[in-house]
Scaffold this active site. Structure first.
Site, PDB file in Angstrom:
ATOM      1  N   LYS A 153     -90.299  92.566  54.739  1.00  0.00           N
ATOM      2  CA  LYS A 153     -90.412  93.943  54.232  1.00  0.00           C
ATOM      3  C   LYS A 153     -90.734  94.876  55.405  1.00  0.00           C
ATOM      4  O   LYS A 153     -91.854  95.380  55.543  1.00  0.00           O
ATOM      5  CB  LYS A 153     -91.490  94.028  53.152  1.00  0.00           C
ATOM      6  CG  LYS A 153     -90.941  93.714  51.766  1.00  0.00           C
ATOM      7  CD  LYS A 153     -91.980  93.897  50.685  1.00  0.00           C
ATOM      8  CE  LYS A 153     -92.030  95.290  50.131  1.00  0.00           C
ATOM      9  NZ  LYS A 153     -90.961  95.623  49.188  1.00  0.00           N
TER      10      LYS A 153
HETATM   11  N1  PMP Z   1     -85.657  93.652  46.508  1.00  0.00           N
HETATM   12  C1  PMP Z   1     -86.100  94.618  47.311  1.00  0.00           C
HETATM   13  C2  PMP Z   1     -85.148  95.266  48.252  1.00  0.00           C
HETATM   14  C3  PMP Z   1     -87.438  95.010  47.272  1.00  0.00           C
HETATM   15  O1  PMP Z   1     -87.898  95.987  48.052  1.00  0.00           O
HETATM   16  C4  PMP Z   1     -88.311  94.384  46.360  1.00  0.00           C
HETATM   17  C5  PMP Z   1     -89.746  94.809  46.269  1.00  0.00           C
HETATM   18  N2  PMP Z   1     -90.512  94.093  47.217  1.00  0.00           N
HETATM   19  C6  PMP Z   1     -87.808  93.368  45.544  1.00  0.00           C
HETATM   20  C7  PMP Z   1     -86.467  93.028  45.643  1.00  0.00           C
HETATM   21  C8  PMP Z   1     -88.697  92.653  44.571  1.00  0.00           C
HETATM   22  O2  PMP Z   1     -89.656  91.907  45.260  1.00  0.00           O
HETATM   23  P1  PMP Z   1     -91.059  91.533  44.603  1.00  0.00           P
HETATM   24  O3  PMP Z   1     -90.757  90.910  43.303  1.00  0.00           O
HETATM   25  O4  PMP Z   1     -91.668  90.599  45.585  1.00  0.00           O
HETATM   26  O5  PMP Z   1     -91.819  92.798  44.460  1.00  0.00           O
END
Ligand code: PMP
Length: 295
Positions: A153
């Site tokens: 991220k």
């Molecule tokens: N895809 C993207 C591009 C994201 O930014 C996120 C949020 N982190 C997710 C999927 C979902 O991830 P998570 O379930 O870990 O929040």
């Protein structure tokens, strides 16, 4: 909306007032997007405040720092402890938590040796709301996994998400769906995707997507509840032949789709696995399923 006069953030080892925080205008994070962040939720459960899957989120934060060569020495346990204290200092039980690692003043294209850790939290309802979403296929693709670490991220990666969401909203839609460089369905700009066809769920495998923690939780819930789930690539054409579809993410939780471009998903949301999983997910984050299993 994010902070009030008395809101507290964690900033480089101290709890300070959000209104008194300063960031370096020469920061590499500001200029080049070389920073790493997380999105975590805390829930007010019958057993008190619970940060959902804190360890997994902080592990992903540390992975992001590692691949970007950002020096970062906190352990997952230390970060979790700080976050519980931060929630308490802000009097928050149900909250969205945003840890962010920024890099120092350095205009070269090598990661700065200076690292800052900021943790913020605020009250935030379901990011995409509760109503079914009208989604547009984006003209932007997800980044090539050979161009960056797609599972990290990293702040700069989110330009792709901003471009696609701007495009969707400017065209009157709620959210964007992105394909990968091979033309397969990848994910939403900030959430993962699942489709339902003939009673079975499909979600794209890892490779071109953010490996969402909510996505893993939903896969685990499917396995526990006997809902058939397969990680497999599928095309836009296949998706536009699906019965139902939903997105998953920490901020969005589990949210259903009404339509994709001009295609309306035919199965009523209340009759879909997505609806069932939305409720199971709520119980899971509140610790209610564990309780039931134990009793
Ligand atoms: N895809 C993207 C591009 C994201 O930014 C996120 C949020 N982190 C997710 C999927 C979902 O991830 P998570 O379930 O870990 O929040």
């Amino acid at each position: 909306m994010y902070y009030k006069e008395d809101s507290i953030i964690f900033y480089n080892g101290k709890f300070i007032k959000a209104s008194e925080a300063t960031e370096n205008p020469y920061s590499q994070s500001l200029h080049y997007g070389n920073g790493v962040f997380e999105g975590i939720r805390a829930y007010n459960t019958p057993n008190g405040t619970r940060i959902f899957k804190s360890e997994a989120h902080y592990k992903r934060l540390k992975y992001g720092a590692e691949v970007m060569n950002i020096q970062f020495n906190y352990t997952e346990e230390e970060l979790t402890k700080i976050t519980y204290e931060l929630l308490e200092r802000n009097g928050l039980k149900d909250a969205y938590i945003r840890p962010l690692i920024t890099t120092g003043a350095d205009m070269s294209l090598v990661t700065s040796n200076e690292t800052n850790l900021i943790i913020q939290c605020w009250e935030w309802g379901k990011y995409m709301g509760d109503k079914l979403l009208r989604v547009k296929t984006s003209s932007f693709q997800r980044p090539n996994p050979k161009a960056c670490f797609v599972e990290a991220k990293v702040t700069g990666h989110y330009i792709n998400s901003i471009l696609s969401t701007n495009e969707a909203k400017q065209n009157g839609y709620d959210e964007a769906l992105l394909l990968d460089m091979n033309g397969n369905v990848a994910e939403c700009s900030g959430a993962n995707i699942f489709m339902e066809k003939d009673g079975k769920l499909y979600t794209p495998p890892r490779g071109h997507i953010m490996a969402g923690i909510t996505r893993s939780t939903v896969i685990e819930l499917c396995r526990e509840e006997g809902i058939s789930i397969e990680e497999k690539h599928f095309t836009l054409e296949e998706l536009k032949n699906a019965d139902a579809c939903f997105f998953t993410g920490t901020a969005a939780e589990v949210v259903g789709l009404q339509s994709l471009d001009t295609y309306e998903f035919p199965l009523a949301w209340e009759k879909s696995h997505g609806y069932q999983l939305m409720k199971l997910y709520k119980d899971e984050v509140l610790g209610l399923r564990q309780k039931r299993k134990a009793s």
